[in-house]
Design a protein around this motif. Structure first.
Motif, PDB file in Angstrom:
ATOM      1  N   GLN A  98     -10.948   8.241  -6.980  1.00 22.64           N
ATOM      2  CA  GLN A  98     -10.831   9.692  -6.972  1.00 22.64           C
ATOM      3  C   GLN A  98     -10.195  10.192  -8.261  1.00 22.64           C
TER       4      GLN A  98
ATOM      5  N   ASN B 267     -12.801   1.592  -0.108  1.00 20.16           N
ATOM      6  CA  ASN B 267     -12.090   2.305   0.945  1.00 20.16           C
ATOM      7  C   ASN B 267     -10.658   1.846   1.172  1.00 20.16           C
ATOM      8  N   SER B 268     -10.162   0.925   0.368  1.00 21.48           N
ATOM      9  CA  SER B 268      -8.746   0.607   0.494  1.00 21.48           C
ATOM     10  C   SER B 268      -7.977   1.739  -0.164  1.00 21.48           C
ATOM     11  N   THR B 269      -6.734   1.911   0.232  1.00 23.65           N
ATOM     12  CA  THR B 269      -5.917   2.986  -0.290  1.00 23.65           C
ATOM     13  C   THR B 269      -5.963   3.010  -1.801  1.00 23.65           C
TER      14      THR B 269
ATOM     15  N   ASP C 147     -19.436   6.107  -3.818  1.00 22.67           N
ATOM     16  CA  ASP C 147     -19.545   5.541  -2.466  1.00 22.67           C
ATOM     17  C   ASP C 147     -18.690   4.291  -2.383  1.00 22.67           C
ATOM     18  N   ALA C 148     -18.601   3.769  -1.183  1.00 19.57           N
ATOM     19  CA  ALA C 148     -17.768   2.594  -0.972  1.00 19.57           C
ATOM     20  C   ALA C 148     -18.616   1.431  -0.510  1.00 19.57           C
ATOM     21  N   ILE C 149     -18.128   0.240  -0.817  1.00 19.12           N
ATOM     22  CA  ILE C 149     -18.666  -0.947  -0.173  1.00 19.12           C
ATOM     23  C   ILE C 149     -17.744  -1.261   0.993  1.00 19.12           C
ATOM     24  N   VAL C 150     -18.203  -2.102   1.899  1.00 21.26           N
ATOM     25  CA  VAL C 150     -17.325  -2.583   2.952  1.00 21.26           C
ATOM     26  C   VAL C 150     -16.743  -3.901   2.460  1.00 21.26           C
TER      27      VAL C 150
ATOM     28  N   LEU D 209      -9.691   3.598  -3.408  1.00 20.29           N
ATOM     29  CA  LEU D 209     -10.184   4.960  -3.241  1.00 20.29           C
ATOM     30  C   LEU D 209      -9.369   5.914  -4.121  1.00 20.29           C
ATOM     31  N   GLY D 210      -8.062   5.708  -4.133  1.00 12.14           N
ATOM     32  CA  GLY D 210      -7.207   6.562  -4.952  1.00 12.14           C
ATOM     33  C   GLY D 210      -7.603   6.504  -6.423  1.00 12.14           C
TER      34      GLY D 210
ATOM     35  N   ASP E  34      -2.502   5.813 -10.435  1.00 13.45           N
ATOM     36  CA  ASP E  34      -3.956   5.981 -10.379  1.00 13.45           C
ATOM     37  C   ASP E  34      -4.415   6.900 -11.497  1.00 13.45           C
TER      38      ASP E  34
ATOM     39  N   ALA F 211      -0.225   5.632  -5.609  1.00 14.15           N
ATOM     40  CA  ALA F 211      -0.482   7.030  -5.242  1.00 14.15           C
ATOM     41  C   ALA F 211       0.494   7.945  -5.981  1.00 14.15           C
TER      42      ALA F 211
ATOM     43  N   ASN G  27       0.825  -1.217   0.000  1.00 13.79           N
ATOM     44  CA  ASN G  27       0.000   0.000   0.000  1.00 13.79           C
ATOM     45  C   ASN G  27       0.855   1.261   0.000  1.00 13.79           C
ATOM     46  N   SER G  28       0.287   2.295  -0.537  1.00 19.07           N
ATOM     47  CA  SER G  28       1.047   3.525  -0.720  1.00 19.07           C
ATOM     48  C   SER G  28       1.544   4.084   0.606  1.00 19.07           C
TER      49      SER G  28
END
Lengths: 302, 394, 608
Positions: free
Chosen positions: B196, B187-189, B213-216, B192-193, B161, B143, B118-119
């Motif tokens: 966005q 919602n993982s780095t 939106d995000a899922i869990v 989400l990156g 990204d 990132a 992860n970043s």
């Protein structure tokens, strides 16, 4: 409206799973005042054991149909129950008479151990749960609401297990002994109850129910991961608290409520904030009812 | 355990790679004596990755892929007579553990590191490698800011990204002609990156983001978010999370009758997705670097096959392949420069052009970023990922 | 082995422990390579956050499973200020501390009255809400899942702290500061207030402590400490992201406190080493590491359930003050009088007017009225279940009356919270003894003097000469109350280790130490043997001589009849007789109540 009903149905399905897992937390808490952080991982163990039985070559083919599934369920519950009893003997019993927080940390250790042991045995990736042992039936209930067979089975089996547990605890002599131990170990001992055996029993029954929930999650969603215990465990513990920890009907109510709450929160507000909404509601409930929905107003002896 | 079988399997590739090394112009010298700039003893190459906790799947994927390649190289005698020794350190995917892991790799004397995943973990480790002059190649941290700090020894075989976001936006808005776009991440780095970056690119292309939106991840039940998604009636949904959730998303999306074009980011290019989703996967698209099977290079095909044979399963994600490439460019640099000096290795990588990576040609920009348009659009047809016939233009 | 260990006077040992520890800390960076120094740096960061957590868990008994959030708040505050506004990281520290302390108190405030495990799950929730919020990047502040990169490394005197070795000195300074803070607060009356709440919230309330405020203060202080650690974390790692502040990190911090020994500074050090340094030795196990670590946690806990290095009881250090006066109970009543002046004996102190209280439809107290003059001893009798203890609870504020009024020295007190009533000079004991079991006898009596103890956080922190002198004076006075009740030889013993009779006397000593205008004793002679009863009566007479007004519930009629000036009798919540002891004893209604009651209860039990 149809969206709402669909969400509600999803929530009830998920809630039954939470409720089953929450029962394990609440029963252990009832007799030991211990938050068994390893319980979620026992639930995950259940899912993985069921996965093993269903994919084992020697068993394949013989387990088709509901009877086979029931056999897997019972077998897997038995193993998880034994694992639960083992954790009690090894990690909690030596700490029975020390401060309340020592067994909590011991439970955290067991949780870390179990989660990573599952990872080592089954690998760190998701496992696709075998499907096809249940007919893929989906009923349309009208207005765009669907109910799958597996959903119905989860709700019914959970309900049956919960009712059975409730009757066992309320109507049988052993159940009465469990309640007596939950009230006071010393008094129970004076009444001739073997407290250690009752606690062991609770550590058999609670994890067995959690193990059952593991199989349900696997067959409903079709995949399992070694970390599922941590997330579901935290949710189920929250459910037990919402209902009033130590209270068996409370765990059921709390589980269902939490499941519905999550579904509606994700459906109407935001699923990115879902966890935050859940905990916010939890805090609000506790502010209004400090011992949960069905909790007794007793002072916890810390 | 099964070392002998392993070596027997890797024979052909080892030969091929040895041939490539020979083309470089130097014949490997026998014996264990120091050669060129390589100090005596094994060449230590580090892996900094999450071997436990949330991203263990990815980290262990790195470790397996790289160990497989290292064993092959060692089986054919190593580099200039030096064997390669892999040192893997667990960073658990957090900044604090990454710093410790990096520090440990540095003290172990590694010459280069593949990692982190992860970043945030990569970022926390960056200054440590830089100070200690250790080459760092991250296979998975996407990132943008990582390459903006002027670290000389930093490279990545991962794509940014922003690059994939642009590609996905072009595909949806320009090629497919959709305007109402939904973005869904986990919602993982990474996810989400990417979401966005895609949001910005979609807006730049004149599209409209109607849902974000995000899922869990791992929560399994996406009925709620899908119901809400359905109400927004998007023309396309771009899901930037992982295949493990995407299979269920597709299945449950079909169950509630959500009609839209599903497109996934490069973490969705995994056959397991089709297994989980079944018929619901039909028509699903992904944006991804061309996969090994589509590169049609013998090395890439062989690698996936060997991985599968050794570990009994497919590489868990595209990042596993990317980690293999990161390792291979490091090995290539050491072989070509006959040195383990970070200065020389970095200089070599900067002038490298179109290295034949498993994930496509590898060329690095001056800041260490991977250059070139990498992505392709794939679509699921008859239960297979196939190259989509209309690709966005450059 | 164990015996030899026990033979060392641990207090003395610990007193000198800082010296080798300091030496080790000074030479450490010269002995270790960069990797191990980095491990130590991270260890110190966790240690700091754990020291803060101990203020909540070990002192105030607030089981916080969300400490990572407060740690994270500090880190985010530092990261945002330094990257957005260019504030040097070290300058952000006060803001980080304030943000963490303030938001922690604010978030905990609505739930602070919850008990043990319910508060625990709320802290889990706070931690999760924080993490989820950070991931969702509210107002573009937190940078989402990628976090905030590019936090500048701190500079000290123009030098950038870039290597672990350089950073070591900064985190070491932070750790020492935090430990000094811990020590100062824990040794102070504030620390005692927290321990009182931890040991027994009800009893603490009866000493005038507002448990909610006490716990909030502990949360704020502990979160502030974590905020400091968080700011240093940001400067060290140069990136702050949500992955660093998960529920897992919170459980690690919690485990540090419990594993090491709550309330023990060396314990925290050992615990942090167990959770942060030990796993480094398991690194070679790669993915097997966490399995080994999980098993190690269980083994360590079973091996030392009370913590590896458990806390030792608080002890007064420093010279005791000289307090003028003799060893008898001085006429102290009035010092803490609600009127604030020395009142004349015989004046009305307590007026209870038509007070009623029902529990679930059952009238426990039904329209009771009586008055009490200063210097009087009033006996309250009645059969079991007559409502005597409920009446006490109404007077002392533990229950709120449904109807009627209660005035203390003319001031209405009905409905005031118990700690406010206690602060007005009403002191009580409990039917079942409620001492602070794991505090020493001396500290129990000092707890009684909470009304007169230093409560200002800043004065506790700065500890000016005046505050120090006041503390010494409190100790001297507390010792006098111990002597009065014949407990001085137990001074350093834990209250729970005392024999039963001594526990009863200690509870009275604690109540007396509050210098009450009104003393309320609930069955002080219960469980005492004849000789102890006789001693008690002597002590009660001394209390009366000192001018303290007293109400007591007592079943031992010889005690009631001997010491009371006046007796009132309750039956089924109603006042049925009032007068001199002899008159009440002879009252036919009283006799009937006592004789009739068991029958009534019996028949009631059968019909139900």
């Amino acid at each position: 409206m149809s969206g709402f009903l669909e969400l509600l149905l999803n929530g009830v399905t998920l809630g039954s799973v939470y409720a089953l897992v929450a029962l394990g937390y609440t029963m252990v808490y009832g007799v030991l005042r211990l938050i068994n952080f390893a319980h979620g991982d026992l639930f995950a163990l259940g899912a993985y054991l069921a996965f093993s039985f269903l994919t084992a070559r020697t068993l394949a083919g013989r387990l088709a149909g509901p009877a086979g599934l029931l056999a897997v369920l019972l077998l897997e519950m038995l193993f998880v129950a034994l694992a639960g009893a083992l954790t009690e003997r090894v990690a909690y019993r030596p700490l029975r008479h020390s401060s309340r927080l020592a067994p909590v940390v011991s439970a955290l250790g067991v949780s870390v151990f179990l989660e990573n042991a599952i990872m080592l045995v089954y690998g760190p990736d998701y496992r696709v749960f075998p499907h096809g042992f249940l007919p893929q039936v989906v009923w349309s209930l009208g207005a765009g609401v669907h109910l799958a067979l597996v959903q119905l089975l989860i709700i019914l089996v959970s309900l049956a297990l919960m009712v059975a547990l409730y009757l066992f605890v309320q109507r049988t002599t052993v159940g009465a002994a469990i309640r007596a131990v939950a009230l006071d170990h010393d008094t129970a001992r004076l009444m001739g109850i073997d407290v250690d055996r009752i606690i062991l029993l609770v550590f058999l029954v609670g994890p067995a129910l959690g193990g059952a929930a593991g199989l349900m999650v696997g067959s409903y969603y079709g995949q399992i991961s070694f970390q599922m215990g941590w997330g579901y465990g935290l949710k189920a513990f929250t459910a037990a608290i919402i209902g009033g920890i130590g209270n068996i009907p409370g765990a059921m109510v709390g589980g269902l409520l939490l499941g519905v709450l999550e579904a509606l929160g994700a459906g109407y507000v935001s699923s990115a904030w879902q966890g935050a909404i859940t905990f916010l509601v939890l805090i609000l409930i506790l502010v209004v009812r400090p011992t949960g929905l069905l909790g007794e107003r007793v002072v916890s002896k810390l | 355990m099964n070392g002998i079988r392993k070596i027997a399997l890797v024979g052909p590739l080892a030969l091929a790679l040895a041939g490539a090394a020979a083309c470089g112009g130097t014949a490997p010298a026998g014996g264990g004596s120091a050669q060129g700039g390589i100090p005596p003893g094994p060449i230590k190459i580090g892996i900094q990755a999450p071997l436990t906790r949330d991203y263990a799947l990815e980290g262990q994927g790195f470790q397996r892929a790289i160990q497989l390649l290292a064993d092959q190289i060692n089986a054919r005698g190593g580099i200039d007579g030096h064997t390669i020794q892999i040192v893997a350190e667990d960073d658990q995917g957090t900044a604090q553990q990454a710093a410790v892991a990096a520090q440990r790799l540095v003290t172990e004397g590694v010459v280069a590191v593949v990692g982190g995943y992860n970043s945030t973990a990569t970022e926390a480790a960056q200054p440590i490698y830089n100070q200690n002059k250790v080459l760092q190649v991250t296979p998975a941290s996407t990132a943008v800011q990582l390459s903006q700090k002027g670290y000389k020894y930093f490279f990545r075989t991962a794509t940014l990204d922003s690059a994939q976001g642009k590609f996905a936006a072009d595909l949806m808005v320009k090629t497919l002609g959709f305007r109402q776009i939904a973005l869904l991440h986990d919602n993982s780095t990474y996810a989400l990156g990417l979401a966005q970056a895609t949001e910005q690119a979609v807006k730049a292309d004149g599209g409209q983001v109607v849902f974000f939106d995000a899922i869990v991840p791992g929560s399994n039940d996406f009925g709620a978010v899908l119901t809400r998604l359905k109400a927004k009636a998007p023309e396309a949904v771009y899901f930037t999370g992982y295949f493990s959730d995407a299979g269920l998303l597709l299945k449950q999306s079909q169950a509630i009758g959500l009609k839209t074009q599903w497109i996934g980011g490069d973490a969705n290019n995994n056959p397991q997705l089709i297994q989980v989703a079944g018929p619901a996967a039909e028509g699903f698209m992904v944006t991804t670097p061309p996969q090994p099977q589509d590169l049609k290079t013998p090395e890439a095909e062989k690698f996936v096959q060997q991985y599968r044979q050794k570990y009994g399963e497919m590489p868990p994600s595209v990042w596993t392949i990317s980690a293999a490439d990161a390792f291979r460019v490091i090995v290539d640099a050491v072989e070509k420069t006959h040195s383990t000096d970070a200065e020389k290795l970095a200089a070599y990588l900067h002038q490298l052009k179109d290295f034949p990576g498993f994930t496509g040609p590898v060329t690095f920009a001056p800041n260490g970023d991977r250059e070139g348009a990498l992505h392709k659009a794939y679509i699921v047809k008859d239960g297979q990922f196939v190259l989509y016939d209309r690709q966005p233009s450059e | 082995m164990r015996r030899a260990w026990a033979a060392v006077p641990r207090g003395r040992l610990e007193g000198w422990l800082w010296l080798p520890a300091a030496l080790l800390a000074l030479v450490l960076p010269f002995l270790l390579n960069a990797y191990w120094i980095d491990v130590v740096d991270v260890f110190l960061l966790y240690l700091m956050a754990a020291v803060g957590l101990d203020l909540m868990v070990g002192q105030a008994g607030v089981y916080n499973f969300g400490q990572a959030a407060f740690y994270g708040l500090g880190a985010y505050a530092a990261a945002i200020l330094s990257t957005r506004l260019g504030v040097p990281v070290l300058w952000t520290v006060p803001v980080a501390v304030a943000v963490a302390a303030g938001l922690a108190a604010l978030a905990t405030w609505p739930a602070i009255h919850l008990r043990g495990d319910y508060l625990l799950i709320v802290t889990v929730g706070i931690g999760e809400i924080f993490r989820i919020a950070a991931v969702n990047n509210p107002f573009g502040l937190t940078g989402g899942a990628n976090g905030i990169p590019g936090v500048p490394q701190p500079q000290v005197m123009g030098r950038v702290l870039a290597t672990p070795g350089q950073y070591y000195w900064l985190v070491l300074a932070g750790t020492v500061l935090v430990m000094l803070f811990w020590r100062r607060v824990v040794d102070s009356p504030l620390g005692r207030m927290w321990r009182m709440v931890r040991e027994d919230e009800e009893a603490a309330t009866a000493m005038g402590v507002d448990p909610g405020r006490a716990k909030l203060l502990a949360v704020a202080a502990g979160a502030g400490v974590a905020g400091l650690a968080g700011a240093l974390f940001a400067g060290k790692l140069t990136i702050v992201a949500p992955d660093s502040f998960t529920f897992w990190e919170s459980t690690v911090l919690f485990a540090i406190v419990i594993l090491g020994g709550p309330g023990s500074l060396p314990g925290l050090v050992v615990g942090a080493a167990g959770m942060q340094i030990l796993p480094e030795f398991f690194r070679d196990f790669a993915q097997y590491r966490m399995v080994v670590f999980g098993a190690a946690m269980v083994v360590m806990m079973i091996f030392r359930p009370q913590g590896i290095w458990p806390a030792r009881p608080w002890r007064f250090r420093g010279p005791a003050a000289e307090v003028p006066g003799d060893r008898r109970l001085a006429p102290v009543a009035g010092a803490g009088d609600p009127g604030g002046r020395r009142p004349a004996a015989g004046e009305e102190l307590l007026a209870v007017e038509g007070v009623g209280k029902a529990f679930g439809g059952v009238l426990a107290v039904d329209g009771v009225s009586f008055r009490l003059r200063r210097g009087e001893i009033l006996g309250l009798i009645g059969p079991n279940g007559a409502g005597k203890t409920t009446l006490f609870n109404l007077i002392t504020g533990f229950n709120r009356p449904d109807s009627g009024s209660i005035r203390l020295a003319g001031r209405p007190v009905a409905g005031l919270p118990a700690y406010r009533v206690a602060a007005l000079g009403v002191s009580r004991t409990f039917q079942t003894i409620r001492l602070f079991p794991r505090l020493t006898v001396l500290e129990n009596v000092l707890a009684g003097r909470h009304r007169f103890s230093e409560k200002s956080f800043w004065r506790v922190l700065l500890r000016p000469r005046r505050t120090r002198a006041a503390e010494a004076r409190q100790v001297a006075l507390a010792r006098r109350y111990l002597a009065l009740m014949g407990l001085e030889r137990w001074e350093e013993e834990l209250a729970r280790n005392l024999p039963y009779g001594a526990q009863r006397r200690l509870e009275i000593a604690r109540a007396l130490a509050a210098e009450p205008a009104l003393l309320v004793l609930d069955e002080p002679a219960a469980g005492l043997n004849e000789q102890e009863s006789a001693e008690l009566m002597e002590e009660l007479r001394q209390i009366r001589e000192a001018g303290i007004t007293l109400i007591l519930i007592e079943h031992d009629m010889s005690v009631v009849m001997n010491v009371s000036d006046r007796v009132i009798c309750l039956d089924q919540g109603r006042l049925i007789a009032e007068g001199t002891p002899a008159a009440v004893q002879a009252d036919p209604r009283v006799i009937e109540a006592y004789l009739g009651a068991p029958e009534a209860e019996l028949s009631g039990g059968e019909s139900a």
